[in-house]
Motif scaffolding. Structure first.
Motif, PDB file in Angstrom:
ATOM      1  N   ARG A 255       0.849  -1.197   0.000  1.00  0.00           N
ATOM      2  CA  ARG A 255       0.000   0.000   0.000  1.00  0.00           C
ATOM      3  C   ARG A 255       0.887   1.250   0.000  1.00  0.00           C
ATOM      4  NH1 ARG A 255      -3.934  -0.895   4.950  1.00  0.00           N
ATOM      5  NH2 ARG A 255      -4.624   1.188   4.252  1.00  0.00           N
ATOM      6  N   VAL A 256       1.698   1.377  -1.034  1.00  0.00           N
ATOM      7  CA  VAL A 256       2.669   2.485  -1.125  1.00  0.00           C
ATOM      8  C   VAL A 256       1.956   3.814  -1.294  1.00  0.00           C
ATOM      9  CG1 VAL A 256       4.676   3.358  -2.375  1.00  0.00           C
ATOM     10  CG2 VAL A 256       4.354   0.886  -2.127  1.00  0.00           C
ATOM     11  N   LYS A 257       0.900   3.812  -2.123  1.00  0.00           N
ATOM     12  CA  LYS A 257       0.164   5.058  -2.367  1.00  0.00           C
ATOM     13  C   LYS A 257      -0.437   5.599  -1.066  1.00  0.00           C
ATOM     14  CE  LYS A 257      -3.547   6.948  -5.229  1.00  0.00           C
ATOM     15  NZ  LYS A 257      -4.531   6.676  -6.294  1.00  0.00           N
ATOM     16  N   ASP A 258      -1.045   4.710  -0.266  1.00  0.00           N
ATOM     17  CA  ASP A 258      -1.601   5.144   1.021  1.00  0.00           C
ATOM     18  C   ASP A 258      -0.502   5.645   1.947  1.00  0.00           C
ATOM     19  OD1 ASP A 258      -4.071   4.369   0.107  1.00  0.00           O
ATOM     20  OD2 ASP A 258      -3.998   2.391   1.066  1.00  0.00           O
ATOM     21  N   PHE A 259       0.668   5.002   1.891  1.00  0.00           N
ATOM     22  CA  PHE A 259       1.782   5.418   2.740  1.00  0.00           C
ATOM     23  C   PHE A 259       2.208   6.846   2.404  1.00  0.00           C
ATOM     24  CE2 PHE A 259       6.358   5.933   3.292  1.00  0.00           C
ATOM     25  CZ  PHE A 259       6.494   5.673   4.653  1.00  0.00           C
ATOM     26  N   TYR A 260       2.405   7.163   1.104  1.00  0.00           N
ATOM     27  CA  TYR A 260       2.839   8.500   0.717  1.00  0.00           C
ATOM     28  C   TYR A 260       1.756   9.550   0.966  1.00  0.00           C
ATOM     29  CZ  TYR A 260       7.455   7.689  -1.225  1.00  0.00           C
ATOM     30  OH  TYR A 260       8.796   7.421  -1.361  1.00  0.00           O
ATOM     31  N   LEU A 261       0.494   9.160   0.823  1.00  0.00           N
ATOM     32  CA  LEU A 261      -0.580  10.099   1.088  1.00  0.00           C
ATOM     33  C   LEU A 261      -0.563  10.534   2.556  1.00  0.00           C
ATOM     34  CD1 LEU A 261      -3.158  11.552   0.141  1.00  0.00           C
ATOM     35  CD2 LEU A 261      -4.435   9.502   0.737  1.00  0.00           C
ATOM     36  N   ARG A 262      -0.394   9.577   3.471  1.00  0.00           N
ATOM     37  CA  ARG A 262      -0.365   9.920   4.886  1.00  0.00           C
ATOM     38  C   ARG A 262       0.940  10.603   5.278  1.00  0.00           C
ATOM     39  NH1 ARG A 262      -2.270   4.788   8.266  1.00  0.00           N
ATOM     40  NH2 ARG A 262      -1.567   6.209   9.926  1.00  0.00           N
ATOM     41  N   LEU A 263       2.054  10.229   4.636  1.00  0.00           N
ATOM     42  CA  LEU A 263       3.337  10.859   4.944  1.00  0.00           C
ATOM     43  C   LEU A 263       3.310  12.349   4.615  1.00  0.00           C
ATOM     44  CD1 LEU A 263       6.302  10.519   5.836  1.00  0.00           C
ATOM     45  CD2 LEU A 263       6.864  10.012   3.441  1.00  0.00           C
ATOM     46  N   THR A 264       2.773  12.690   3.428  1.00  0.00           N
ATOM     47  CA  THR A 264       2.695  14.109   3.063  1.00  0.00           C
ATOM     48  C   THR A 264       1.698  14.861   3.944  1.00  0.00           C
ATOM     49  OG1 THR A 264       1.059  13.531   1.370  1.00  0.00           O
ATOM     50  CG2 THR A 264       3.354  13.677   0.683  1.00  0.00           C
ATOM     51  N   MET A 265       0.605  14.182   4.376  1.00  0.00           N
ATOM     52  CA  MET A 265      -0.362  14.845   5.247  1.00  0.00           C
ATOM     53  C   MET A 265       0.241  15.144   6.612  1.00  0.00           C
ATOM     54  SD  MET A 265      -3.061  15.585   3.642  1.00  0.00           S
ATOM     55  CE  MET A 265      -4.041  16.056   5.039  1.00  0.00           C
ATOM     56  N   ILE A 266       1.139  14.278   7.101  1.00  0.00           N
ATOM     57  CA  ILE A 266       1.803  14.548   8.381  1.00  0.00           C
ATOM     58  C   ILE A 266       2.612  15.829   8.280  1.00  0.00           C
ATOM     59  CG2 ILE A 266       3.610  13.729   9.940  1.00  0.00           C
ATOM     60  CD1 ILE A 266       2.620  10.880   9.379  1.00  0.00           C
ATOM     61  N   VAL A 267       3.374  15.990   7.163  1.00  0.00           N
ATOM     62  CA  VAL A 267       4.182  17.195   6.974  1.00  0.00           C
ATOM     63  C   VAL A 267       3.289  18.410   6.793  1.00  0.00           C
ATOM     64  CG1 VAL A 267       5.908  18.293   5.510  1.00  0.00           C
ATOM     65  CG2 VAL A 267       6.083  15.850   6.009  1.00  0.00           C
ATOM     66  N   ARG A 268       2.214  18.281   5.986  1.00  0.00           N
ATOM     67  CA  ARG A 268       1.320  19.414   5.734  1.00  0.00           C
ATOM     68  C   ARG A 268       0.619  19.861   7.034  1.00  0.00           C
ATOM     69  NH1 ARG A 268      -0.454  20.392   0.364  1.00  0.00           N
ATOM     70  NH2 ARG A 268       0.565  19.087  -1.194  1.00  0.00           N
ATOM     71  N   ARG A 269       0.163  18.905   7.850  1.00  0.00           N
ATOM     72  CA  ARG A 269      -0.494  19.292   9.102  1.00  0.00           C
ATOM     73  C   ARG A 269       0.492  19.941  10.068  1.00  0.00           C
ATOM     74  NH1 ARG A 269      -3.770  14.421   8.422  1.00  0.00           N
ATOM     75  NH2 ARG A 269      -2.182  13.216   9.541  1.00  0.00           N
TER      76      ARG A 269
END
Length: 350
Positions: A255-269
């Motif tokens: 689930r690489v796509k889900d991983f990158y989606l949450r990784l970028t959201m952590i930085v954005r938040r």
């Protein structure tokens, strides 16, 4: 000759025995007749025995006479009891008929009939008949009845009241049975197995209770987690969320796509909490344009964020498959940015 003499003697003996039997038969017949007559007489006497007289209780005060009659005088569990309440008072006195609603112990009211008020020679009489059904009880009691009256012969009219005496009725056992107070339970409890429908309802109720308990537990966990995260600084919260993401092993699960989606959201938040820029709601271009006008973002930092976000967009939107090393570099970039930005801006990010 000897033989003939013996025959004569036997004949005389037989005559004597017959006479004895006749003489004994008369007294025996007389005795039997006497026994039968006595039995018939006793039984007739028992059948003709008159019923017990009703019990009468009387209370008098201030020219008012309250009479209670109970028929039969003792309580039998297999038959009803008639209670007659009679109140006699002068015509110039108004007397209220008392209620029996909370005055009975061991009885249940089966019927009530009022005969109305009648007057004769200056005396007013009112009567009420109450049919009482005995219940299984250790006591049969009529509590004191409040007699409320108004004397109109006085000016102004005078009101008052007085109680009757309590009445305790004795129970009597029915024919061949026990008295109500002696009735005992002789049957042992019998367990009735539940039906299939009842079992199904129980299982459904247990499943619903388990589901409700699980939902409540999950809600409590989420609430506690939310409270814990709100109390953290932007840096501590971002690093905590990053560790949670790595613990889920989404990359290993494909689930690489889900991983990158949450990784970028952590930085954005983190950027939103630390610098007030609404990065989670902006595209990469919009965010870079907004951050470029903020003096807190140095050009070198913007270049690193641009490379990080664009690499993540390739995975999220272009179905790019990064290598394990690329994934590790992205995680390191996110962690390094959060820690370095919090160190450079201790008031906002720490």
């Amino acid at each position: 000759m000897a033989w003939l003499c013996n025959m004569k003697r036997m004949k005389r003996a037989g005559d004597i025995s017959a006479d004895v039997r006749r003489n004994l038969a008369c007294p025996a017949a007389f005795l039997l007749a006497a026994i039968l007559f006595c039995g018939v007489s006793c039984g007739r006497k028992k059948e003709d025995e008159p019923p017990a007289k009703p019990r009468v209780e009387e209370t008098s005060k201030d020219r008012i006479t309250v009479t209670m009659v109970f028929d039969p005088p003792r309580v039998r569990i297999d038959r009803d009891l008639l209670m007659t309440l009679r109140i006699a008072a002068p015509s110039e006195m108004d007397v209220e008929m008392p209620s029996l609603s909370d005055r009975l112990t061991g009885f249940q009211i089966a019927g009530v009939m009022d005969s109305g008020r009648r007057s004769s020679e200056g005396t007013s009489v009112q009567e009420r008949r109450v049919l009482l059904t005995p219940l299984v009880s250790g006591e049969y009691r009529i509590a004191p009845l409040p007699i409320v009256y108004t004397d109109r012969s006085r000016t102004p009219p005078m009101s008052g009241w007085f109680p009757t005496r309590p009445v305790l009725l004795d129970p009597v056992a029915p024919a061949g049975g026990k008295s109500p107070g002696d009735i005992e339970e002789t049957l042992s409890p019998f367990r009735i197995p539940p039906s299939g429908r009842t079992i199904a309802l129980w299982l459904l109720a247990l499943a619903a209770a388990a589901a409700a308990a699980w939902i409540i537990h999950r809600a409590i966990v989420k609430i506690r987690r939310a409270i814990r995260l709100r109390r953290m600084s932007p840096k501590s919260r971002a690093l905590f969320e990053l560790d949670e993401l790595l613990a889920e092993n989404l990359v290993e699960k494909g689930r690489v796509k889900d991983f990158y989606l949450r990784l970028t959201m952590i930085v954005r938040r983190y950027i939103e909490r630390a610098h007030g820029i609404r990065a989670p709601e902006q595209t990469t271009e919009e965010f870079l344009a907004a951050a470029g006008g903020n003096p807190r973002f140095k050009p070198a930092v913007l270049e690193r964020l641009k490379a990080f976000l664009e690499a993540a967009d390739l995975v999220k939107f272009a179905a790019h498959k990064p290598t394990p090393q690329t994934v590790a570099n992205s995680v390191a970039t996110a962690r390094e940015y959060i820690e370095s930005d919090a160190a450079d801006n201790p008031q906002g990010g720490a």
